[in-house]
Design a protein around this motif. Structure first.
Motif, PDB file in Angstrom:
ATOM      1  N   ALA A 158      -6.868   3.866  14.550  1.00  0.00           N
ATOM      2  CA  ALA A 158      -6.897   2.764  13.589  1.00  0.00           C
ATOM      3  C   ALA A 158      -5.528   2.601  12.937  1.00  0.00           C
ATOM      4  CB  ALA A 158      -7.950   3.026  12.519  1.00  0.00           C
ATOM      5  N   PRO A 159      -5.168   1.374  12.580  1.00  0.00           N
ATOM      6  CA  PRO A 159      -3.873   1.172  11.919  1.00  0.00           C
ATOM      7  C   PRO A 159      -3.772   1.983  10.633  1.00  0.00           C
ATOM      8  CG  PRO A 159      -4.869  -0.929  12.556  1.00  0.00           C
ATOM      9  CD  PRO A 159      -5.917   0.121  12.758  1.00  0.00           C
ATOM     10  N   ALA A 160      -2.621   2.575  10.390  1.00  0.00           N
ATOM     11  CA  ALA A 160      -2.445   3.418   9.212  1.00  0.00           C
ATOM     12  C   ALA A 160      -2.630   2.620   7.930  1.00  0.00           C
ATOM     13  CB  ALA A 160      -1.057   4.060   9.241  1.00  0.00           C
ATOM     14  N   GLU A 161      -2.156   1.357   7.945  1.00  0.00           N
ATOM     15  CA  GLU A 161      -2.243   0.559   6.718  1.00  0.00           C
ATOM     16  C   GLU A 161      -3.684   0.188   6.362  1.00  0.00           C
ATOM     17  OE1 GLU A 161      -1.070  -2.165  10.182  1.00  0.00           O
ATOM     18  OE2 GLU A 161      -0.503  -0.202   9.378  1.00  0.00           O
ATOM     19  N   LEU A 162      -4.604   0.305   7.332  1.00  0.00           N
ATOM     20  CA  LEU A 162      -6.010  -0.004   7.043  1.00  0.00           C
ATOM     21  C   LEU A 162      -6.547   0.921   5.959  1.00  0.00           C
ATOM     22  CD1 LEU A 162      -8.785  -1.322   7.675  1.00  0.00           C
ATOM     23  CD2 LEU A 162      -9.086   0.470   9.412  1.00  0.00           C
ATOM     24  N   TRP A 163      -6.253   2.218   6.060  1.00  0.00           N
ATOM     25  CA  TRP A 163      -6.799   3.175   5.101  1.00  0.00           C
ATOM     26  C   TRP A 163      -6.201   2.972   3.718  1.00  0.00           C
ATOM     27  CZ3 TRP A 163     -10.893   4.799   7.295  1.00  0.00           C
ATOM     28  CH2 TRP A 163     -10.921   4.964   8.689  1.00  0.00           C
ATOM     29  N   VAL A 164      -4.955   2.581   3.658  1.00  0.00           N
ATOM     30  CA  VAL A 164      -4.337   2.278   2.363  1.00  0.00           C
ATOM     31  C   VAL A 164      -5.038   1.090   1.713  1.00  0.00           C
ATOM     32  CG1 VAL A 164      -2.205   1.561   1.214  1.00  0.00           C
ATOM     33  CG2 VAL A 164      -2.104   3.210   3.105  1.00  0.00           C
ATOM     34  N   ALA A 165      -5.274   0.036   2.506  1.00  0.00           N
ATOM     35  CA  ALA A 165      -5.926  -1.157   1.967  1.00  0.00           C
ATOM     36  C   ALA A 165      -7.356  -0.865   1.521  1.00  0.00           C
ATOM     37  CB  ALA A 165      -5.921  -2.273   3.013  1.00  0.00           C
ATOM     38  N   LEU A 166      -8.089  -0.073   2.307  1.00  0.00           N
ATOM     39  CA  LEU A 166      -9.470   0.244   1.942  1.00  0.00           C
ATOM     40  C   LEU A 166      -9.526   1.039   0.636  1.00  0.00           C
ATOM     41  CD1 LEU A 166     -11.100   1.230   5.366  1.00  0.00           C
ATOM     42  CD2 LEU A 166     -11.164  -0.970   4.186  1.00  0.00           C
ATOM     43  N   ALA A 181     -11.345  -8.706  -8.185  1.00  0.00           N
ATOM     44  CA  ALA A 181     -10.032  -8.219  -8.591  1.00  0.00           C
ATOM     45  C   ALA A 181      -9.291  -7.608  -7.409  1.00  0.00           C
ATOM     46  CB  ALA A 181     -10.183  -7.188  -9.715  1.00  0.00           C
ATOM     47  N   ALA A 182      -9.999  -6.822  -6.605  1.00  0.00           N
ATOM     48  CA  ALA A 182      -9.369  -6.218  -5.429  1.00  0.00           C
ATOM     49  C   ALA A 182      -8.920  -7.292  -4.446  1.00  0.00           C
ATOM     50  CB  ALA A 182     -10.343  -5.258  -4.752  1.00  0.00           C
ATOM     51  N   ALA A 183      -9.757  -8.293  -4.224  1.00  0.00           N
ATOM     52  CA  ALA A 183      -9.404  -9.359  -3.284  1.00  0.00           C
ATOM     53  C   ALA A 183      -8.179 -10.127  -3.771  1.00  0.00           C
ATOM     54  CB  ALA A 183     -10.587 -10.305  -3.107  1.00  0.00           C
ATOM     55  N   LEU A 184      -8.087 -10.371  -5.074  1.00  0.00           N
ATOM     56  CA  LEU A 184      -6.950 -11.123  -5.606  1.00  0.00           C
ATOM     57  C   LEU A 184      -5.655 -10.332  -5.468  1.00  0.00           C
ATOM     58  CD1 LEU A 184      -8.560 -12.674  -8.821  1.00  0.00           C
ATOM     59  CD2 LEU A 184      -7.980 -13.838  -6.685  1.00  0.00           C
ATOM     60  N   ILE A 185      -5.700  -9.043  -5.826  1.00  0.00           N
ATOM     61  CA  ILE A 185      -4.490  -8.227  -5.722  1.00  0.00           C
ATOM     62  C   ILE A 185      -4.051  -8.094  -4.264  1.00  0.00           C
ATOM     63  CG2 ILE A 185      -3.598  -5.880  -6.004  1.00  0.00           C
ATOM     64  CD1 ILE A 185      -5.198  -5.690  -8.580  1.00  0.00           C
ATOM     65  N   LEU A 186      -5.002  -7.835  -3.369  1.00  0.00           N
ATOM     66  CA  LEU A 186      -4.651  -7.672  -1.963  1.00  0.00           C
ATOM     67  C   LEU A 186      -4.232  -8.993  -1.331  1.00  0.00           C
ATOM     68  CD1 LEU A 186      -7.335  -5.116  -0.773  1.00  0.00           C
ATOM     69  CD2 LEU A 186      -4.904  -4.724  -1.101  1.00  0.00           C
ATOM     70  N   SER A 187      -4.746 -10.106  -1.830  1.00  0.00           N
ATOM     71  CA  SER A 187      -4.335 -11.390  -1.268  1.00  0.00           C
ATOM     72  C   SER A 187      -2.850 -11.635  -1.510  1.00  0.00           C
ATOM     73  CB  SER A 187      -5.172 -12.526  -1.863  1.00  0.00           C
ATOM     74  OG  SER A 187      -4.874 -12.717  -3.239  1.00  0.00           O
ATOM     75  N   GLU A 188      -2.339 -11.207  -2.674  1.00  0.00           N
ATOM     76  CA  GLU A 188      -0.903 -11.340  -2.933  1.00  0.00           C
ATOM     77  C   GLU A 188      -0.114 -10.419  -2.018  1.00  0.00           C
ATOM     78  OE1 GLU A 188       0.469 -11.433  -6.927  1.00  0.00           O
ATOM     79  OE2 GLU A 188      -1.348 -12.322  -7.723  1.00  0.00           O
ATOM     80  N   THR A 189      -0.632  -9.219  -1.782  1.00  0.00           N
ATOM     81  CA  THR A 189       0.044  -8.285  -0.892  1.00  0.00           C
ATOM     82  C   THR A 189       0.052  -8.796   0.541  1.00  0.00           C
ATOM     83  OG1 THR A 189      -0.641  -6.438  -2.290  1.00  0.00           O
ATOM     84  CG2 THR A 189       0.083  -5.913  -0.063  1.00  0.00           C
ATOM     85  N   TRP A 200      -8.673 -14.056   6.339  1.00  0.00           N
ATOM     86  CA  TRP A 200      -9.959 -13.472   5.953  1.00  0.00           C
ATOM     87  C   TRP A 200     -10.380 -12.352   6.901  1.00  0.00           C
ATOM     88  CZ3 TRP A 200     -12.601 -13.420   1.639  1.00  0.00           C
ATOM     89  CH2 TRP A 200     -12.299 -14.372   0.662  1.00  0.00           C
ATOM     90  N   ASP A 201      -9.888 -12.369   8.130  1.00  0.00           N
ATOM     91  CA  ASP A 201     -10.130 -11.224   8.998  1.00  0.00           C
ATOM     92  C   ASP A 201      -9.436  -9.979   8.446  1.00  0.00           C
ATOM     93  OD1 ASP A 201     -11.662 -12.658  10.749  1.00  0.00           O
ATOM     94  OD2 ASP A 201     -10.025 -13.089  12.144  1.00  0.00           O
ATOM     95  N   ARG A 202      -8.229 -10.153   7.956  1.00  0.00           N
ATOM     96  CA  ARG A 202      -7.478  -9.023   7.412  1.00  0.00           C
ATOM     97  C   ARG A 202      -8.059  -8.566   6.082  1.00  0.00           C
ATOM     98  NH1 ARG A 202      -1.735 -11.284   6.943  1.00  0.00           N
ATOM     99  NH2 ARG A 202      -1.183  -9.118   6.470  1.00  0.00           N
ATOM    100  N   LEU A 203      -8.705  -9.485   5.375  1.00  0.00           N
ATOM    101  CA  LEU A 203      -9.275  -9.145   4.076  1.00  0.00           C
ATOM    102  C   LEU A 203     -10.706  -8.625   4.199  1.00  0.00           C
ATOM    103  CD1 LEU A 203      -8.395  -9.288   1.085  1.00  0.00           C
ATOM    104  CD2 LEU A 203      -9.462 -11.543   0.965  1.00  0.00           C
ATOM    105  N   PHE A 204     -11.297  -8.747   5.378  1.00  0.00           N
ATOM    106  CA  PHE A 204     -12.715  -8.452   5.550  1.00  0.00           C
ATOM    107  C   PHE A 204     -13.069  -7.008   5.157  1.00  0.00           C
ATOM    108  CE2 PHE A 204     -16.253  -6.935   8.160  1.00  0.00           C
ATOM    109  CZ  PHE A 204     -17.218  -7.900   7.915  1.00  0.00           C
TER     110      PHE A 204
END
Length: 432
Positions: A158-166, A181-189, A200-204
């Motif tokens: 799995a991509p390493a950045e996936l675990w950071v995002a989760l 709140a999590a969706a808003l912060i991650l959407s800026e990232t 939305w696939d990346r945010l899923f």
């Protein structure tokens, strides 16, 4: 007569990002939920442990000694002792609690898992001892480190950045009690880091983790950010002017803290010894607490509900002192070496500033004043527009203030954009 030049062929429309297969996204649901639940449980465990220790330090111990719980003497002694205890702990634990907290943000690269126990220990000590920082930065760092370490072993493909995002989404969802709140912060990232796949696939998967974290925290602790202020009666022309001025004032107060940040950091680093810097920082926080009162101590979430519960219970001058003292305490705590986040104390300062505006001009509704003060302060401190707007709106739980908050965002953002941030690089210079 010259023949007309052939027209250029129309440029092709930009291709839409390829959608991720539904099966691949569905496989991420279970690990996302697991990460979100564990992140919430770690946050809950640290918070409960800090609350129990806080009761001992600020109730049981002073009562046994016959000292006033929040007397000036006790605040000075307790904050100084907290600084000394945190300094000694950081010197002893593996990894010394991670990187300099003045150089870290809310979501950073994973640290070594061996650093996590020491980081959580000093976080509990700071939260219980009355330091003006929240739990968000160290808890997020700890959860990111654990999720990354375990995830890379459980699913190395799995991509390493996936675990950071989760982990980031699960923690932020638990902190705010909502995945929004999590969706808003991650959407800026995600917007600043384009990658393959539809947005939305990346945010899923992060959204699933944020939902799991938020639901876990809500079912166990039932967190609430609603300040129960008097209901807002609806927008008026005078309210628009008030919103613009108060949000701008909040942004200016936050910018004062931002520009003081590197100076305070250099002053504490000049002491050369972290234990000495933290002890002196604790002493300074105790003196600030004696000046601003006990409500300016701690992360500020419960204290902000107390001042908002009686908007007319303090004078404009007293609210102004609280706002300035809390802002100064935030700068001192974040630069002398304490581990903690800046969102919750910034919220307290913004609320106090808004209530000061209401006390000065009674016609300004307290709900509007508070939300605009928080909006401006958070824009300066976090530089994240969506989470600032969301937090300001959640505090008053009234959708009728949203148009005015959106309008107030514009001048406040013009004041803060392109300026220094409340985060330093490795050389001690403010990021931009």
């Amino acid at each position: 007569m010259a023949a007309p030049e052939p027209s250029a062929p129309p440029s092709p429309a930009p291709p839409h990002p390829a959608a991720a297969p539904a099966r691949r996204l569905a496989l991420l649901v279970a690990p996302a939920i697991a990460v979100g639940v564990v992140c919430a449980l770690i946050l809950l465990g640290v918070s409960l442990l800090a609350e129990r220790l806080q009761d001992v330090l600020w109730e049981t111990l002073p009562d046994a000694l016959g000292v006033g719980r929040f007397s000036s003497l006790w605040m000075i002694v307790m904050l100084t002792a907290t600084g000394l205890a945190v300094g000694l702990a950081l010197r002893a634990v593996p990894g010394h609690g991670g990187p300099d907290p003045a150089t870290t943000g809310l979501v950073d690269a994973p640290m070594r898992p061996g650093i996590v126990p020491g980081l959580l220990l000093v976080t509990v000590l700071a939260l219980a001892g009355g330091v003006s920082l929240g739990p968000e930065n160290p808890i997020t760092a700890a959860n990111v480190a654990l999720a990354y370490w375990l995830g890379r072993r459980a699913a190395p493909g799995a991509p390493a950045e996936l675990w950071v995002a989760l982990a980031a989404a699960g923690t932020i969802g638990a902190l705010f009690g909502t995945p929004i709140a999590a969706a808003l912060i991650l959407s800026e990232t995600l917007a600043s880091q384009p990658g393959p796949g539809a947005f939305w696939d990346r945010l899923f998967a992060p959204l699933a983790a944020g939902t799991a974290g938020a639901l876990t925290m809500s079912l166990i602790a039932e967190p609430s950010f609603d300040l129960s202020l008097p209901a807002y009666s609806g927008p008026h022309w005078g309210d628009l002017l008030a919103a613009l001025l108060i949000a701008s004032a909040g942004a200016l107060l936050g910018l004062l803290a931002v520009y003081a940040f590197p100076w305070a950091h250099r002053a504490f680093r000049a002491l050369r010894y972290p234990v000495l810097a933290l002890t002196l920082g604790g002493l300074t926080l105790g003196l600030l607490g004696a000046l601003g009162g006990h409500l300016t101590l701690f992360k500020g979430l419960e204290e902000v509900k107390e001042i908002a519960g009686d908007p007319d219970g303090w004078s404009a001058g007293e609210f102004a002192v609280m706002a300035v003292v809390k802002t100064a305490a935030l700068v001192v705590a974040a630069t002398c070496g304490f581990r903690g986040g800046r969102i919750f104390p910034a919220v307290f300062a913004g609320v106090a500033l808004g209530l000061c505006a209401h006390a000065l001009v009674g016609a300004v509704p307290p709900a509007l004043a508070v939300s605009c003060g928080v909006l401006g302060m958070l824009l300066a401190v976090t530089r994240q527009g969506w989470v600032s707007l969301f937090t300001a709106a959640v505090l008053v739980s009234d959708a009728s203030v949203l148009p005015l908050l959106c309008a107030a965002t514009l001048p406040a953002w013009l004041l803060v954009t392109g300026r220094a941030q409340m985060q330093l690089d490795g050389e001690g210079r403010a990021l931009r």
